[in-house]
Design an enzyme around this catalytic site. Sequence first.
Site, short mmCIF file in Angstrom:
data_model
loop_
_atom_site.label_atom_id
_atom_site.label_comp_id
_atom_site.label_asym_id
_atom_site.label_seq_id
_atom_site.Cartn_x
_atom_site.Cartn_y
_atom_site.Cartn_z
N CYS A 1 41.34 51.09 44.22
CA CYS A 1 41.62 50.59 42.88
C CYS A 1 41.67 49.07 42.85
CB CYS A 1 42.94 51.18 42.38
SG CYS A 1 43.43 50.54 40.79
N CYS B 1 44.47 47.61 40.64
CA CYS B 1 45.82 47.64 41.23
C CYS B 1 45.95 46.61 42.35
CB CYS B 1 46.12 49.01 41.83
SG CYS B 1 45.48 50.40 40.90
N ASP B 2 44.96 46.55 43.24
CA ASP B 2 45.12 45.77 44.47
C ASP B 2 44.28 44.50 44.52
OD1 ASP B 2 46.82 47.80 45.38
OD2 ASP B 2 45.12 48.98 46.07
#
Length: 310
Positions: free
Chosen positions: A136, A139-140
């Site tokens: 992701c 997200c990261d």
Amino acid sequence: MEFLCQHVVVLGSGCAGLTAAIYSARSGYETVVVEGSLPGGQLTRAPSVENYPGFPTGISGYELISLMRKQAERFGVTFIGDEAKGAHVGEYRKIIRCENIELHCLELIVATGSSPMKLSVPGEDRYEGGGGVSSCATCDGPFYKGKVVAVVGGGNSAAAEALYLSNFCKKVYLIHRRDRMRATETTANKVLARKNIEPLWDSCVESIYGDDSRMSGLTLKNVNSGELSTLRCDGVFVSIGHRPNSDFARGFLEVDKYGYFIGAENDPAFTSVPGVFIAGDCADHTYRQAIVAAGSGARAALAMERSKNS
Ligand code: NAP
């Protein structure tokens, strides 16, 4: 273990599940949504959604899902932070076993979505979750500002991840096992035009290496010559598709060879079990779009209503 009885239970809180819940609750049915392992579903990971009607300048997946959830709450939907592990499904009563709760209901809408597929290569599990391996970018990705990363895959998801990361990473390698992208032409062209994205065609990841806690590169194999090479990078984003979250329902709902639920021929929202309906990516290996999932969620809730009134 706690028990809860409700008229309608929706499994999954992505686009399909939330839309089904909005329709069901708005029609006056007491409705519970079991959120699943990723509340909000895969869409929460999309940095920008540009093709969902009603948002002319685009919207982040997280924001879109938050709005849908708010709308469901407005109609009185209850949310349970748990995941279905199994079920006993009779014609009238359905019993859903979650980790911490058992739910009894009359109508069940299954919208459990799908989960990212893994490369299944050495190092992947070891460096997942903080060690450099991610599925992701939203997200990261921000952890990799100014760094060198790789994205694996050639579809629309890989393209979107690569484009997003290229906005703040120094360099993005796109590793794909074929010699051209699977992504739509418009998206592929955007990727190919981006200066700091370098495609590595005909290549697959053999292993992920690094020290005790972090990865530092990939071993790649050229699929034509078999030649091995190494690629130093700070992180890798695996974006090679999804598998349907259908394991918990095997035995009572029909699935195809890939694990996708199979709907009735004349109406894909219906299953062979009375009172059990399906919606979204867990039953769709073709389109897998937010708008299609939302539409199928509405359809499942309407099918549920129609079957009660017929
Ligand atoms: P996808 O279209 O199935 O693409 C998966 C990619 O991963 C393919 O290029 C595939 O290679 C590669 N792959 C699969 N297994 C692999 C393995 N073991 N090792 C290396 N590579 C592997 O999946 P997706 O990109 O997640 O997209 C899913 C659906 O969502 C699609 O219908 C897509 O159009 C849609 N989507 C739409 C948008 C949008 O904004 N409109 C954004 C994201 C996704 P091959 O090409 O060789 O098969």
